[in-house]
Design a protein around this motif. Structure first.
Motif, PDB file in Angstrom:
ATOM      1  N   GLU A   1      41.501  30.291  30.021  1.00 21.49           N
ATOM      2  CA  GLU A   1      41.411  31.760  30.162  1.00 21.49           C
ATOM      3  C   GLU A   1      40.297  32.231  29.098  1.00 21.49           C
ATOM      4  O   GLU A   1      39.406  33.269  29.667  1.00 21.49           O
TER       5      GLU A   1
ATOM      6  N   SER B   1      45.961  38.471  24.785  1.00 21.16           N
ATOM      7  CA  SER B   1      46.439  38.128  26.134  1.00 21.16           C
ATOM      8  C   SER B   1      45.760  38.350  27.435  1.00 21.16           C
ATOM      9  O   SER B   1      44.815  39.273  27.118  1.00 21.16           O
ATOM     10  N   VAL B   2      45.837  37.570  28.347  1.00 19.05           N
ATOM     11  CA  VAL B   2      45.225  38.038  29.617  1.00 19.05           C
ATOM     12  C   VAL B   2      45.407  39.584  30.147  1.00 19.05           C
ATOM     13  O   VAL B   2      44.469  40.236  30.481  1.00 19.05           O
ATOM     14  N   ARG B   3      46.541  39.796  29.849  1.00 18.25           N
ATOM     15  CA  ARG B   3      46.927  41.119  30.280  1.00 18.25           C
ATOM     16  C   ARG B   3      46.480  42.320  29.513  1.00 18.25           C
ATOM     17  O   ARG B   3      46.057  43.187  29.883  1.00 18.25           O
TER      18      ARG B   3
ATOM     19  N   ARG C   1      36.796  34.061  30.387  1.00 18.09           N
ATOM     20  CA  ARG C   1      36.653  35.547  30.369  1.00 18.09           C
ATOM     21  C   ARG C   1      35.596  35.920  29.300  1.00 18.09           C
ATOM     22  O   ARG C   1      34.848  36.806  29.382  1.00 18.09           O
TER      23      ARG C   1
END
Length: 266
Positions: A244, A179-181, A248
């Motif tokens: 995303e 996940s991004v977080r 990233r």
């Protein structure tokens, strides 16, 4: 088909495959997009599944719940095989690689068993067994010691000590979620520590992870998304996840499934 029968069919698919897509259900069950979305809403309200963008997944486990190897091996088989085939193209003869524990990395091990002059570092009993069953005189396999997890990984201080000081060309890292977080995560604290040591040992980090891993968060982070040089996923990966990961990670590769293939049954 009555609504109750249709919803039962949806639940069975979720349980068997870990998730479903609205488009597939519309096609296979012969009903409208709105009907499927209403069914998913009903099932989600009852706590039987979780709605996600474009479909639904099995009701989310806690961040420390760790499925066993057998349970994970039957999920997203076609996707995992496609991802493993793509990952296999990144393995070159005469190199040192590391394979962390996981069903996708285990599938990859079958595909690279004939690659000459490999040195393989792994903390997976299952992966070591794949190479043991296909011996080559020009291959070296190093299996770390450690405490065994439900997913048949060897973790903890002994595993960390075995890995520390090693240097490999490429690490293929199996993950529980991304996940991004939270980045790439695992539900096992000791496995996170062991996998972080594997990441530190590698010149290149490749994460083969099917679409069901997106949005899943384990209790401990192994690495941030930006630490991956390559992420390999499948066509079920949502568009926002692709955006995303593309922004990233170093590179995102989407592998196309070949339905007839069953590498994992070998």
């Amino acid at each position: 088909m009555l609504a109750q029968q249709r919803q039962q069919a949806i639940l069975e698919r979720v349980r068997n495959h870990g998730g479903v897509r609205v488009a597939d259900l519309v096609r296979d069950l012969g009903v409208s997009d709105m009907t499927i979305r209403r069914d998913l809403e009903v099932l989600a309200e009852r706590g039987l599944l979780e709605k996600v963008h474009g479909g639904a997944t099995a009701a989310g486990p806690g961040s420390t719940e760790e499925p066993g190897f057998a349970a994970k091996s039957v999920r997203q088989q076609a996707e995992k095989e496609a991802i493993a085939r793509q990952a296999a193209t990144l393995v070159r003869p005469g190199t040192a690689i590391a394979l962390s524990a996981g069903t996708t990395t285990w599938t990859l091990a079958h595909l690279i068993a004939d690659v000459p002059e490999l040195t393989v570092i792994t903390n997976s009993i299952r992966i070591a067994d794949v190479f043991h069953r296909s011996p080559r005189p020009d291959r070296t396999v190093v299996l770390t010691g450690g405490v065994r997890t439900p997913s048949d990984a060897l973790v903890g201080p002994v595993a960390v000590a075995a890995i520390r000081g090693l240097h490999v060309d490429t690490l293929f890292l199996g993950v529980h979620g991304m996940s991004v977080r939270a980045g790439f995560t695992t539900p096992n604290l000791l496995e996170a520590e062991t996998n972080r040591e594997l990441v530190a040992s590698a010149h290149r980090l490749v994460v083969p992870a099917d679409h069901s891993k997106w949005g899943t968060v384990g209790i401990s982070t192994i690495a941030g998304l930006e630490e991956a040089h390559v992420v390999i996923s499948d066509s079920g990966l949502p568009e926002e996840a692709r955006d995303e990961l593309s922004s990233r990670a170093g590179e995102l590769i989407i592998a196309e499934s070949a339905p007839e293939s069953r590498v994992a049954e070998q």
